[in-house]
Design an enzyme around this catalytic site. Structure first.
Site, PDB file in Angstrom:
ATOM      1  N   SER A 146      -7.351  27.992  25.622  1.00 35.38           N
ATOM      2  CA  SER A 146      -6.345  29.041  25.778  1.00 35.38           C
ATOM      3  C   SER A 146      -5.028  28.511  26.338  1.00 35.38           C
ATOM      4  CB  SER A 146      -6.878  30.155  26.678  1.00 35.38           C
ATOM      5  OG  SER A 146      -7.321  29.644  27.924  1.00 35.38           O
ATOM      6  N   ASP A 391      -4.690  34.409  38.604  1.00 38.86           N
ATOM      7  CA  ASP A 391      -4.906  33.379  37.576  1.00 38.86           C
ATOM      8  C   ASP A 391      -3.921  32.244  37.830  1.00 38.86           C
ATOM      9  OD1 ASP A 391      -4.959  31.794  35.301  1.00 38.86           O
ATOM     10  OD2 ASP A 391      -4.903  33.459  33.881  1.00 38.86           O
ATOM     11  N   HIS A 394      -3.372  29.764  33.737  1.00 40.75           N
ATOM     12  CA  HIS A 394      -2.473  30.084  32.630  1.00 40.75           C
ATOM     13  C   HIS A 394      -1.048  30.268  33.131  1.00 40.75           C
ATOM     14  CE1 HIS A 394      -6.519  31.259  31.133  1.00 40.75           C
ATOM     15  NE2 HIS A 394      -6.067  30.676  30.041  1.00 40.75           N
TER      16      HIS A 394
END
Length: 418
Positions: A146, A391, A394
């Site tokens: 990702s 997070d 990311h």
């Protein structure tokens, strides 16, 4: 060589839990993307490639960057009030909610005002049309997890405004996403989900588990059947390996499952990838890049001793304090393994894109609580608990991955020029 701080067992367990929970949202994100496409696209795997057309190279293009004279990965982040991103969340319809931090409520935008300045040169100004000219008639494929998907979406957003609306399309066919710039360019930018590069039980883009992992260390041909037709390949694989110190894997017989330490398994997998490159890549027409690990910023005590937070509420990069900063989220052993594997290639050249150090400074660039978990934006209750829900893997877009792509553009432009 900068030596990383070794994690204690308790820290490793915390890191594993943090990484696992964040990876789950990436899987959910892919599932939602499929539902966005309500038709079955017809994607040609072979282009009718037009003859390459010469492009205009300005004096700045010719002077500014040469890998032989300048290391673009050494330098500093420079604040610039006039530095605007090449796109915005509103101008690019291809961004997923996981990365649109401003739209999701992030109150500051300072992370978009930092420009990477290499120590010994200037990067050529990024020009979307010129980027498309350089790869005219070609397939550019980003392969990985990702984090790589964010780099792919960043590049799509950086070029899409140069393409007339009627000449561009975006399709989702797991494990791929495909942006096509038609008309005069006939370019495709593609993303291919392969978190371990080699084959694994996690290769289904939506139907897999983060916690249960089984990697086939010597199997790659199913993926490679799609990769071999690409003209430019950009690979990345790191964070999915770092769930635990050990990983279940097979080598030879698929029934022969055993537990490997991660460094050993990673080395064997990368050797399988290297052997595939040597057997399948034509260095005269294909270019291969490998992105080094994208750092995490899970513990604020690394850059602010005595604190007990993470990347949440960080609004400025790490200040180097006279020496490069290297956090515990980046594994130097893994870095050395991939460097050694690439260095032993004989027929195929792989350009190693060492984006780790420059990204290490950017503790301010992560999505924190302004992203998604399991396909949904965080609730108010979850946002009030950044210790467990932020997070720090990311990146917000526009953001740090745009710089990775700017450097990739510089390499592609230099190769075209040469």
């Amino acid at each position: 060589m900068i030596q990383p701080t070794l994690l204690q067992p308790a820290d490793r367990r915390l890191a594993a839990a943090a990484i696992s929970s964040i990876l789950i949202l990436g899987s959910a994100r892919l599932l939602l993307d499929i539902f966005k496409t309500n038709h079955q696209p017809h994607l040609s795997t072979i282009h009718n490639k037009p003859s390459p057309q010469p492009i205009f190279l300005s004096p700045a293009d010719r002077r500014s960057f040469s890998p032989a004279k300048c290391n673009p990965f050494e330098g500093q982040w420079v604040w610039n009030d006039d530095h605007n991103p090449l796109y915005t969340e509103d101008s690019c319809p291809y961004l997923v909610k996981q990365t649109t931090c401003q739209r999701n409520g992030r109150p500051d935008g300072a992370y978009q005002r930092w420009r990477w300045k290499p120590a010994g040169c200037e990067l050529p100004p990024f020009e979307a049309a010129k980027m498309l000219d350089v790869v005219r008639g070609k397939r550019v494929m980003f392969v990985g997890d990702s984090v790589m998907r964010s780099q792919f979406e960043s590049m799509v957003c950086m070029v899409q405004a140069a393409v007339p609306r009627g000449a561009r399309s975006f399709d989702r066919v797991p494990p791929r996403k495909v942006f096509r710039a038609g008309g005069e360019w006939d370019v495709t930018l593609e993303y291919y989900w392969a978190p371990f590069i080699v084959e694994s039980i996690s290769d289904h883009a939506t139907n897999h588990t983060v916690h249960k992992r089984l990697v086939s260390l010597d199997a790659i041909d199913k993926h490679g059947a799609t990769w071999k037709e690409a003209d430019v390949l950009v690979f990345e694989s790191y964070v999915w390996w770092m769930h635990k110190p050990f990983i279940n894997a097979t080598y030879g017989s698929p029934e022969n499952i055993r537990e490997y330490d991660v460094a050993t398994a990673y080395k064997v997998a990368m050797e399988t990838w290297a052997n595939w490159l040597e057997a399948n890549i034509n260095p005269r027409r294909q270019s291969v890049f490998f992105m080094s690990m994208s750092p995490t910023h899970l513990w604020s005590w690394e850059w602010r001793p005595g604190s007990d937070g993470n990347c949440f509420n960080e609004t400025y990069p790490v200040e180097p304090a006279g020496r490069p900063y290297w956090g515990t989220g980046s594994n130097l052993q893994i870095m050395n393994i991939i460097g050694d594997v690439i260095g032993r290639l004989r027929r195929v050249k792989v350009t190693f894109m060492n984006i780790t150090q420059l990204s290490e400074y950017r503790k301010d660039g992560h999505t924190t609580v302004y992203g998604e978990r399991k396909g949904k934006l965080l609730t108010g209750e979850q946002r009030s608990d950044p210790k467990n829900f932020a997070d720090c893997i990311h990146w917000c877009l526009p953001g740090v991955p745009d710089t990775w792509n700017h450097i990739l553009y510089a390499y592609l432009l230099h190769s075209y020029r040469s």
